[in-house]
Design a protein around this motif. Structure first.
Motif, mmCIF file in Angstrom:
data_model
loop_
_atom_site.group_PDB
_atom_site.id
_atom_site.type_symbol
_atom_site.label_atom_id
_atom_site.label_comp_id
_atom_site.label_asym_id
_atom_site.label_seq_id
_atom_site.Cartn_x
_atom_site.Cartn_y
_atom_site.Cartn_z
ATOM 1 N N LYS A 4 0.911 -1.333 -0.126
ATOM 2 C CA LYS A 4 0.177 0.159 0.056
ATOM 3 C C LYS A 4 0.766 1.305 -0.162
ATOM 4 C CE LYS A 4 -3.983 -2.070 1.960
ATOM 5 N NZ LYS A 4 -5.013 -1.803 2.941
ATOM 6 N N GLY A 5 0.492 2.351 -0.916
ATOM 7 C CA GLY A 5 1.181 3.666 -0.743
ATOM 8 C C GLY A 5 0.736 4.154 -1.958
ATOM 9 N N LYS A 6 1.189 5.530 -2.044
ATOM 10 C CA LYS A 6 0.751 6.233 -3.148
ATOM 11 C C LYS A 6 1.994 6.051 -4.230
ATOM 12 C CE LYS A 6 -1.117 10.573 -3.681
ATOM 13 N NZ LYS A 6 -1.504 11.962 -3.038
ATOM 14 N N ARG A 7 1.482 6.083 -5.452
ATOM 15 C CA ARG A 7 2.336 5.962 -6.703
ATOM 16 C C ARG A 7 2.438 7.370 -7.064
ATOM 17 N NH1 ARG A 7 2.327 0.970 -10.536
ATOM 18 N NH2 ARG A 7 4.009 2.246 -11.323
ATOM 19 N N SER A 8 3.287 7.796 -7.969
ATOM 20 C CA SER A 8 3.337 8.836 -8.617
ATOM 21 C C SER A 8 3.892 8.861 -10.075
ATOM 22 C CB SER A 8 4.292 9.976 -7.852
ATOM 23 O OG SER A 8 5.709 9.468 -7.925
ATOM 24 N N TYR A 9 3.105 9.528 -10.790
ATOM 25 C CA TYR A 9 3.529 9.438 -12.408
ATOM 26 C C TYR A 9 3.797 10.575 -12.894
ATOM 27 C CZ TYR A 9 0.663 5.314 -11.503
ATOM 28 O OH TYR A 9 0.172 4.180 -10.976
ATOM 29 N N ASP A 10 4.850 10.707 -13.875
ATOM 30 C CA ASP A 10 5.536 11.930 -14.363
ATOM 31 C C ASP A 10 4.328 12.370 -15.305
ATOM 32 O OD1 ASP A 10 5.543 10.516 -16.630
ATOM 33 O OD2 ASP A 10 7.640 10.483 -16.407
ATOM 34 N N TRP A 11 4.506 13.999 -15.559
ATOM 35 C CA TRP A 11 3.492 14.518 -16.590
ATOM 36 C C TRP A 11 3.259 14.147 -17.837
ATOM 37 C CZ3 TRP A 11 4.416 17.638 -20.948
ATOM 38 C CH2 TRP A 11 3.181 18.319 -21.476
ATOM 39 N N GLU A 12 4.500 13.605 -18.540
ATOM 40 C CA GLU A 12 4.458 12.965 -19.776
ATOM 41 C C GLU A 12 3.449 11.778 -19.449
ATOM 42 O OE1 GLU A 12 7.252 13.824 -18.311
ATOM 43 O OE2 GLU A 12 7.960 15.580 -19.586
ATOM 44 N N THR A 13 3.513 10.758 -18.712
ATOM 45 C CA THR A 13 2.635 9.577 -18.573
ATOM 46 C C THR A 13 1.420 9.947 -18.494
ATOM 47 O OG1 THR A 13 4.519 8.415 -17.569
ATOM 48 C CG2 THR A 13 2.235 7.624 -17.222
ATOM 49 N N LYS A 14 1.078 10.837 -17.455
ATOM 50 C CA LYS A 14 -0.321 11.472 -17.364
ATOM 51 C C LYS A 14 -1.020 11.969 -18.695
ATOM 52 C CE LYS A 14 0.425 12.866 -12.716
ATOM 53 N NZ LYS A 14 0.510 14.397 -11.762
ATOM 54 N N VAL A 15 -0.180 12.660 -19.310
ATOM 55 C CA VAL A 15 -0.888 13.243 -20.420
ATOM 56 C C VAL A 15 -0.938 12.108 -21.602
ATOM 57 C CG1 VAL A 15 -0.408 14.867 -22.543
ATOM 58 C CG2 VAL A 15 -0.109 15.657 -20.143
ATOM 59 N N ALA A 16 -0.122 11.523 -21.723
ATOM 60 C CA ALA A 16 -0.051 10.236 -22.668
ATOM 61 C C ALA A 16 -1.186 9.299 -22.591
ATOM 62 C CB ALA A 16 1.303 9.611 -22.796
ATOM 63 N N ALA A 17 -1.482 8.942 -21.157
ATOM 64 C CA ALA A 17 -2.236 8.121 -20.910
ATOM 65 C C ALA A 17 -3.553 8.821 -21.148
ATOM 66 C CB ALA A 17 -2.352 7.531 -19.392
ATOM 67 N N ALA A 18 -3.967 10.015 -20.618
ATOM 68 C CA ALA A 18 -5.201 10.735 -20.839
ATOM 69 C C ALA A 18 -5.384 10.891 -22.220
ATOM 70 C CB ALA A 18 -5.249 12.094 -20.283
ATOM 71 N N ARG A 19 -4.434 11.357 -23.135
ATOM 72 C CA ARG A 19 -4.643 11.376 -24.589
ATOM 73 C C ARG A 19 -5.048 10.038 -25.275
ATOM 74 N NH1 ARG A 19 0.056 14.361 -26.416
ATOM 75 N NH2 ARG A 19 -1.059 16.323 -25.725
ATOM 76 N N ASP A 20 -4.493 8.932 -25.123
ATOM 77 C CA ASP A 20 -4.727 7.666 -25.455
ATOM 78 C C ASP A 20 -6.251 7.317 -25.275
ATOM 79 O OD1 ASP A 20 -2.640 7.189 -26.637
ATOM 80 O OD2 ASP A 20 -1.810 5.865 -25.322
ATOM 81 N N HIS A 21 -6.613 7.542 -23.853
ATOM 82 C CA HIS A 21 -8.102 7.411 -23.820
ATOM 83 C C HIS A 21 -9.290 8.366 -24.344
ATOM 84 C CE1 HIS A 21 -11.436 5.628 -21.753
ATOM 85 N NE2 HIS A 21 -11.898 7.097 -21.243
ATOM 86 N N VAL A 22 -8.868 9.649 -24.085
ATOM 87 C CA VAL A 22 -9.859 10.608 -24.698
ATOM 88 C C VAL A 22 -9.585 10.693 -26.188
ATOM 89 C CG1 VAL A 22 -10.571 13.065 -24.505
ATOM 90 C CG2 VAL A 22 -9.631 11.848 -22.459
ATOM 91 N N ASP A 23 -8.722 10.947 -26.746
ATOM 92 C CA ASP A 23 -8.256 11.280 -28.195
ATOM 93 C C ASP A 23 -8.489 10.090 -28.948
ATOM 94 O OD1 ASP A 23 -8.434 14.245 -27.534
ATOM 95 O OD2 ASP A 23 -6.127 14.227 -27.312
ATOM 96 N N ASN A 24 -7.748 9.072 -28.449
ATOM 97 C CA ASN A 24 -7.624 7.858 -29.517
ATOM 98 C C ASN A 24 -8.317 6.610 -29.027
ATOM 99 O OD1 ASN A 24 -5.440 9.213 -30.532
ATOM 100 N ND2 ASN A 24 -3.999 8.364 -29.175
ATOM 101 N N ASP A 25 -9.664 7.092 -28.302
ATOM 102 C CA ASP A 25 -10.631 5.769 -27.806
ATOM 103 C C ASP A 25 -10.007 4.507 -27.243
ATOM 104 O OD1 ASP A 25 -12.699 7.639 -28.597
ATOM 105 O OD2 ASP A 25 -12.345 7.274 -30.654
ATOM 106 N N MET A 26 -8.797 4.673 -26.650
ATOM 107 C CA MET A 26 -8.385 3.399 -26.363
ATOM 108 C C MET A 26 -9.029 3.128 -24.756
ATOM 109 S SD MET A 26 -4.299 2.485 -25.087
ATOM 110 C CE MET A 26 -3.582 2.614 -26.805
ATOM 111 N N ALA A 27 -9.427 1.855 -24.588
ATOM 112 C CA ALA A 27 -9.824 1.380 -23.218
ATOM 113 C C ALA A 27 -9.287 1.883 -22.148
ATOM 114 C CB ALA A 27 -10.249 0.030 -23.528
#
Length: 62
Positions: A4-27
Motif C-alpha cells: 500500500k502506498g501512493k504511486r506517482s506518475y510523471d507529467w508525460e505519462t499522465k498526458v499520454a495516458a489521458a490522450r490515449d483514452h480521450v483522443d484515441n478511444d483506447m479502453a
C-alpha cells in the motif's frame, strides 16, 4: 497482497495516458496496462482534467 502506498506518475505519462483514452478511444484497461497505472481512479482524474484544461491541467495533478 500488494504494497500500500501512493504511486506517482510523471507529467508525460499522465498526458499520454489521458490522450490515449480521450483522443484515441483506447479502453481504460488498455491504457492502464500500457502505462502500468495501478488504479483506474488516477486515470479517470487525468482524463477529466485533460478534457477541461488540456495537457497543462495535468501538471499539478498527483
Amino acid at each position: 497482497m500488494g504494497a500500500k502506498g501512493k504511486r506517482s506518475y510523471d507529467w508525460e505519462t499522465k498526458v499520454a495516458a489521458a490522450r490515449d483514452h480521450v483522443d484515441n478511444d483506447m479502453a481504460k484497461t488498455e491504457v492502464m496496462a500500457k502505462y502500468a497505472i495501478a488504479s483506474v481512479a488516477p486515470l479517470e482524474r487525468w482524463c477529466r482534467e485533460y478534457r477541461t484544461g488540456g495537457p497543462e491541467a495535468c501538471i499539478s495533478s498527483n
